[in-house]
Every structure is written in C-alpha cells, then in structure tokens.
Design a protein around this motif. Structure first.
Motif, short mmCIF file in Angstrom:
data_model
loop_
_atom_site.label_atom_id
_atom_site.label_comp_id
_atom_site.label_asym_id
_atom_site.label_seq_id
_atom_site.Cartn_x
_atom_site.Cartn_y
_atom_site.Cartn_z
N PRO A 355 52.19 -12.26 -0.89
CA PRO A 355 52.94 -11.04 -0.54
C PRO A 355 52.95 -10.01 -1.67
O PRO A 355 52.90 -10.35 -2.85
CB PRO A 355 54.36 -11.57 -0.28
CG PRO A 355 54.19 -13.02 -0.02
CD PRO A 355 53.04 -13.46 -0.86
N THR A 356 53.05 -8.75 -1.28
CA THR A 356 53.18 -7.65 -2.23
C THR A 356 54.27 -6.70 -1.74
O THR A 356 54.79 -6.85 -0.62
CB THR A 356 51.86 -6.86 -2.36
OG1 THR A 356 51.62 -6.15 -1.13
CG2 THR A 356 50.69 -7.79 -2.64
N THR A 357 54.59 -5.71 -2.55
CA THR A 357 55.60 -4.72 -2.15
C THR A 357 55.02 -3.62 -1.27
O THR A 357 55.74 -2.71 -0.87
CB THR A 357 56.22 -4.08 -3.40
OG1 THR A 357 55.17 -3.52 -4.20
CG2 THR A 357 57.01 -5.09 -4.21
N SER A 358 53.73 -3.71 -0.96
CA SER A 358 53.10 -2.62 -0.21
C SER A 358 53.34 -2.68 1.29
O SER A 358 53.05 -1.73 2.00
CB SER A 358 51.59 -2.60 -0.48
OG SER A 358 51.01 -3.81 -0.05
N GLY A 359 53.89 -3.80 1.75
CA GLY A 359 54.11 -3.87 3.20
C GLY A 359 55.27 -4.78 3.53
O GLY A 359 55.42 -5.87 2.97
N GLY A 360 56.15 -4.35 4.42
CA GLY A 360 57.25 -5.18 4.89
C GLY A 360 58.31 -5.46 3.85
O GLY A 360 59.05 -6.43 3.96
N ALA A 361 58.42 -4.62 2.83
CA ALA A 361 59.36 -4.88 1.75
C ALA A 361 60.74 -4.32 2.08
O ALA A 361 60.89 -3.39 2.89
CB ALA A 361 58.85 -4.27 0.46
N VAL A 362 61.76 -4.88 1.44
CA VAL A 362 63.11 -4.35 1.50
C VAL A 362 63.30 -3.38 0.34
O VAL A 362 62.99 -3.72 -0.81
CB VAL A 362 64.16 -5.49 1.42
CG1 VAL A 362 65.56 -4.93 1.24
CG2 VAL A 362 64.08 -6.37 2.65
N VAL A 363 63.80 -2.18 0.62
CA VAL A 363 64.00 -1.17 -0.42
C VAL A 363 65.49 -0.86 -0.50
O VAL A 363 66.12 -0.50 0.49
CB VAL A 363 63.20 0.11 -0.12
CG1 VAL A 363 63.45 1.15 -1.21
CG2 VAL A 363 61.71 -0.20 -0.01
N LEU A 364 66.04 -1.01 -1.70
CA LEU A 364 67.45 -0.75 -1.94
C LEU A 364 67.59 0.34 -3.00
O LEU A 364 66.80 0.41 -3.94
CB LEU A 364 68.15 -2.02 -2.41
CG LEU A 364 68.07 -3.22 -1.45
CD1 LEU A 364 68.64 -4.46 -2.11
CD2 LEU A 364 68.79 -2.92 -0.15
N ASN A 365 68.62 1.17 -2.87
CA ASN A 365 68.84 2.29 -3.79
C ASN A 365 69.88 1.94 -4.85
O ASN A 365 70.90 1.30 -4.54
CB ASN A 365 69.31 3.52 -3.02
CG ASN A 365 68.27 4.04 -2.06
OD1 ASN A 365 67.11 4.19 -2.42
ND2 ASN A 365 68.68 4.29 -0.82
N LEU A 366 69.61 2.37 -6.08
CA LEU A 366 70.63 2.33 -7.11
C LEU A 366 71.55 3.54 -6.86
O LEU A 366 71.07 4.67 -6.78
CB LEU A 366 70.03 2.44 -8.51
CG LEU A 366 68.88 1.49 -8.88
CD1 LEU A 366 68.52 1.65 -10.35
CD2 LEU A 366 69.24 0.04 -8.58
#
Length: 687
Positions: A355-366
């Motif tokens: 797996p990589t962050t390029s697909g299907g990732a969870v993105v959270l904001n600071l």
C-alpha cells in the motif's frame, strides 16, 4: 550497518524447535577454511556446509562479522538446516575481516561489491555446484546480497535479503531525514574501527597472522569523518545503493524486515520499485533479527520457507512458492508500551500490493486547538520548540531484542511537544504503509529539524508510539541538496514517516506529536530553533480490501542445534539508562554493550568484547551535545597467544564544525604494537 553485538538468548524468545541431526534429511559435513580467490590474487576465508549430494546448488552469505567466533552460533543454526536440504552453504568473511586477506575500506564499497561477485562466480564454477547460487544475508550481508543482484553477479540466480538498506543516505546508520543520526553514525564508526582492528586467527592463517593484523591496523580509519563529509545524497551514497537504479535487479528477490527494525522502509520501497524481477516482501513485528528467532514475536518457520524458495529458484522444483502473495505482513494491535516485549499482539495478512498514500488513503487535518480530523482547518499558529534533552523515551534506533530497545510510554514527552489529537475511534482504523505528514511552517533560524511521532493513545492517556519521521528542514527540497531556511518565510514541507501496520481500536485515538529535537537519535542543529506550525495534513495509507488474500499459514519456527560454545562469564544485556547530573544539568544517556560475555569457542579461541557509551547534552545549549565511547576486544588462546584492542572515541560540535576523535591501541601479549589517534574537524553543511 547493524552487527551482532546484541545477539543473545533473549533473541530466541520465539522459542523455535531445535531440529536434531537425525531429524534432518541429509548429513552435513563442514569444511573450514575454504579459500576463495579474488581477481587481484587475494583470498577470502569461508566456511562451507556440504550436503551428501555430490553436486548441489549453493547459498552464499558474505559479511565482516567473523565466521569463526561471533557469527559462529547464528551461522550454524541456519546453514546446517539449509545444507541438510541439499545445498552447499558458504559463509564468507569479507576482505580484511576474520581470516580473509586485505583490508576493509568501507561499507558496501566498490571493492567489496567486486569481491562478493567474485565469490559467487567462483562458487558457481566449482565441481560440487550445479552452477546456480543464491545470495542471502541480514543487515550488512543483506546489503551485500541485494547488491550482488544489482551487480548481476555471474552465477547468481536468486536472493533473500533481510533488514538491509536500499538507499545508504536515506535508510542506514548515517543520516535520518537528512539529519545526522546521533544514535548511530559515530557509534557505528567506532564499532567498525574496533572490528577492523581485530587480528586473524593464527590457528587458521599460521605465522602470517601478525603481518595481516598490522596491515589492518595501518589501514584502519575513522569512517564517520568520511560520512560527515557527504551531508547530502551525492555519488558517494549512490555507490552501494540499489536505489540508484532498481531496474538493475533481475533475479527473484525476497525482502524481509520487521516493523520494529530500522530498515522497514527499504523493504517496502523494494516491493514498490523493483520492476524487472519478481520480488516479494515479508514484514513481521520483529526488530533487527531473523524471523525464526523474532523479538518481538511471534516467530515464523522462516527456514522452511527459505528452503522452499531455494528449491524453486535454484533447483527448479514446482512447489508454488512463486505464487505467494506479493506482500505478507503482521497487522499490529494495541499493546501497552513496553521497552522489552516478547510478543506483539496482531494477526498475519497477505496482499497483492504494497500500500501507498496515493490511493484510498485517510487524510486528516491539523487544526486549531491541537485537533486532528477531517474538518476544514481554520488558520492557526502553534509554537514548537522542545528542550535539547527531548527524546529520552525513544528506545534504540536499531532494536535487536534487548531489555531497553523499544519505545516507552510517550505520554510524558507528548506533554512537552506540540500535539494534535484525533477523535476517539468508534470503529477500527487500520494503517498499512508509510504515512506522510504535510506541514505548513516557518522557522526563526536558517537550520532546524522537525520530528514527527504518530501515537495510539488509550483511554487512560497511555501513548503507544506507532511510527515516526524526521526532516532536516534544509533538505525540504530533497536530499540531493540543502537550502538554508529564510527566517519568517512560510514553507510547505512533507515529512515521510516510517512504515507501519497498526490497528487503532475503538476508544483509542491517534496523536501527532511534533518536536524540534530528539536526543540522542538526532544530532542537534547548531542553534536552538523555534518552528511555527500554521497547518498541515496527515495522510494514512490503507490496505485496499480488494487486494487482501488468504493470510499466510507459517510453519512453526525451527533451528538446528548451536555449536558447543562455553560461557566463561555470562553476558550483561545491552542497557540504555537516562539520568540527570544535578550539578552540571547534563542529561546523560548511558549505553552498555557486552557482546556475549567471555566465550570459549570449539576451536579453543577465547573472545571478550565490551563497550560503554555516554550521550550527554544540556538543555538550552545544542553545542553541549557530546558522545563518548570506549570499547575493548580481547582475543586469546590458552597456549599463551593473547591480543587486546582498545578504542576510545568522542564526537562534539561547534556552530561550524563536527569535532571527531578516535584513539586505537593494540597489544600482542603485553607489548603495545600499534597506537594511533585520529582527529578531524568536518565542516557542518546545513546540519
């Protein structure tokens, strides 16, 4: 890179079954020494395990850790098993180590790469070899085996590389995120100086032992001086890094590592970027160890899997090993933080992809107020400036299975850092791969570091470190060059975190912790810097559910019996202890290493190897950072032959220079035969 300083009985906590000689399919005979000629006329010393088969494929490992003493137990417990299944196993001492000719000039040097290729080619041409050779190894020898594939060594047919580096600058003992690795760079230089100063065994090489020893002593050098002279990823680091061109690897390769190991990301990158050869990745919960003796466990039946691997690629047996999933890994669950752990909770998974962050990732904001969520972030500014002593809960950079290796509860240091907490989970959140933190920030000095820790926080506030990342902010545009920061200017930087597979359970929450210091892992910047955080996002890679396959069903772990090595003094485990001097205000991290006590090997050699180290720093003064080391290696026999090597070393820094000092002394009996002091001032370049 990593060495067997800390191989102990504790490292067998997976409790592998010891397979007796009568349970193995073939009897094995050992020949030692086997002399392997090099193209320049020098010879490398090797030990060979021969099966009953008159002609067989070969499996070769090349490393500088002395087959006749400190590597003897580990070699025998693995290679006898493989040899008994129809392979000639060859364990080679690299040039300048053990009983081999010449001198060792550096890690993974061009000379070393040529020697390993010569050894593989020579092996493939012997009458007892079918012509097919597999290369294997862990740590240094893992790099040697991967580089043999990269160099397309004649006769090489397949590789197993464990806990090894693909990129010497990015993922080895020298730098971390472009910052000088305080724990390990100069430490490792000191170790190599002492290791290179050990004599060959007169019982093997005869009267030439002393001239060979003197040649090694004369050629010895302080490698950290060289490493610090290359503060960016230049051609020096590309030599010996398969990352220079992953496409050069064309033989089937199996890459192993552990989530607690320092080299996890190399295995993940190989799985993603080696595209001219079939390549598989296995990552367990363990540190810098072989999987059949994993710490933390559980261990797996690695040796059985290795034999199946060699059976297919070296013997052509159709056993389906090539159909194994691309990525087999251990998904870790919550465990209370412990610096010493035998078993890590979790479950094995298999996937068709890394797996990589390029697909299907969870993105959270600071976000303002120190929150971490998926809501749109309002503008904010949070000041980050941690004490110079910050980082004492980090654990070892290179866990081997020692009592203080793993990170402690992070809660105390979380309170001293800038933190962003996610919401309490109402369902499981799984992370698999290398997270990425994007940070919008500014700094008030031209040089600064940012260290990121990602933690799993339990309802009671206990903070379990999952992974971390470091960035020397002068490397924000890449590690090939450094650019000073402009105080007050806002930058958008990306900080990769080390690969992890973790499940955040209900009731728990994620925490991002930011610091500007991390002692003793990261050598401090020359001035105390304040970083202002103005925004950012955390991207968490996910395992695509459609890529999941049937989990692996490992055999139980096995080894063969260790040789009869007698312990004359029990080993004192490696320990790291932190204290504060009330008078000076110095924070002192003390490292005590004891290789294996005093041992008598079956050939009569007595071996004793100890090291003490101190990492010292004062809050408010980054230029107070100091590293002090002392090592003693005694090798002797009861017939009166006795040698002793002592090394002492320090590392300090000014605003403009790194200051290095190493002294080397060697005795033949009571006679001091060699004394040299190595001193260097190396200019700091954005570090």
């Amino acid at each position: 890179m990593g060495h067997p300083d800390t191989v102990t009985s504790h490292a067998l906590m997976g409790k592998p079954t010891v397979v007796g000689a009568d349970e193995l399919p073939q009897r094995v005979r050992i020949v030692d020494p086997v002399w392997i000629p090099m193209r320049d006329g020098r010879r490398l010393a090797a030990r060979a395990w021969f099966p009953e088969d008159a002609v067989a494929p070969a499996v070769l490992e090349a490393m500088p850790y002395r087959r006749g003493d400190i590597s003897l137990v580990d070699d025998e417990m693995r290679f006898r098993y493989v040899a008994a299944h129809g392979y000639v196993c060859i364990r080679v001492d690299l040039r300048g180590s053990g009983d081999s000719d010449g001198v060792l000039d550096d890690e993974y040097s061009e000379q070393e790469q040529a020697d390993v290729a010569d050894a593989i080619s020579w092996t493939s041409e012997q009458s007892w070899c079918t012509g097919k050779v597999g290369a294997t190894g862990i740590s240094w020898s893992g790099c040697s085996s991967a580089l043999a594939a990269w160099n397309r060594a004649p006769g090489l047919a397949a590789v197993i590389t464990a806990c090894s580096s693909d990129d010497r600058f990015l993922n080895d003992v020298h730098y971390i995120g472009g910052a000088v690795l305080g724990f390990y760079m100069h430490v490792w230089s000191h170790v190599v100086t002492a290791f290179n100063a050990r004599p060959p065994d007169p019982a093997v090489v005869g009267s030439q032992w002393r001239p060979m020893w003197l040649e090694r002593l004369e050629a010895n050098r302080m490698l950290s001086r060289h490493w610090l002279s290359h503060p960016t990823r230049d051609d020096y680091w590309r030599t010996g890094s398969i990352a220079a061109d992953y496409g050069r690897i064309e033989v089937p390769t199996l890459a192993l590592s552990g989530w607690a190991d320092a080299y996890t990301d190399s295995a993940l990158r190989m799985g993603l970027l080696v595209d001219n050869a079939p390549l598989w990745v296995i990552i367990g919960p363990w540190g810098h160890t072989w999987p059949e003796r994993a710490v933390p466990g559980p261990s797996i039946g690695y040796l059985q899997d290795a034999v199946r691997w060699w059976d297919h690629w070296l013997k052509g047996i159709d056993n389906g090993i090539e159909k194994a999933p691309k990525f087999r890994y251990y998904q870790q669950y919550w465990d209370p933080p412990a610096t010493d752990a035998d078993i890590r909770s979790g479950t094995w998974r298999s996937s068709a992809v890394v797996p990589t962050t390029s697909g299907g990732a969870v993105v959270l904001n600071l976000s303002a107020g120190g929150t971490l969520d998926d809501a749109a972030a309002e503008p904010f500014a949070m000041i980050c400036r941690t004490p110079q002593s910050f980082g004492s809960l980090s654990g070892s950079w290179l866990p081997w299975g020692n009592p203080t290796d793993l990170p402690a509860d992070q809660a105390a240091e979380d309170h001293a850092a800038v933190t962003f907490d996610g919401p309490v989970q109402d369902a499981e959140l799984e992370i698999v791969g290398e997270p990425m933190l994007r940070l919008v920030m500014e700094a008030d000095k031209p040089q600064a570091h940012v260290i990121v820790r990602l933690c799993d926080v339990a309802p009671d506030g206990t903070s379990l470190l999952l992974t971390r990342g470091v960035l020397n902010l002068t490397h924000r545009e890449g590690h090939d060059h450094a650019v000073a920061l402009e105080p007050g200017e806002t930058y958008d930087v990306r900080i990769p975190l080390k690969g992890v597979a973790a499940t955040i359970g209900p009731g728990h929450r994620l925490r991002v912790s930011l610091s500007t210091t991390y002692w003793p892992w990261v050598w401090p910047a020359p001035e105390e810097a304040t970083v202002t955080v103005r925004g950012g996002t955390l991207t968490l890679p996910q395992q695509p559910q459609e890529a999941l396959l049937v989990p692996p069903d490992w055999d139980p772990p096995v080894v063969t019996a260790a040789p009869p090595v007698q312990s004359l003094r029990p080993r004192r485990p490696l320990m790291g202890e932190t204290s504060v001097d009330a008078e000076t205000g110095e924070h002192v991290y003390t490292l005590r290493r004891d290789l294996n006590g005093i041992q008598r090997f079956p050939n009569g050699l007595l071996y004793d190897d100890t090291e003490d180290g101190r990492f010292v720093i004062r809050d408010g003064d980054p230029l107070s950072a100091r590293l002090e080391l002392h090592r003693t290696v005694v090798m002797s026999r009861e017939d009166g032959w006795s040698t002793r090597v002592e090394t002492t070393s320090t590392m300090t820094s000014t605003a403009s220079d790194f200051l290095l000092q190493t002294s080397l002394r060697a005795w033949d009996g009571e006679d001091l035969i060699f004394a040299r002091d190595y001193d260097a001032a190396v200019a700091r370049h954005h570090n």
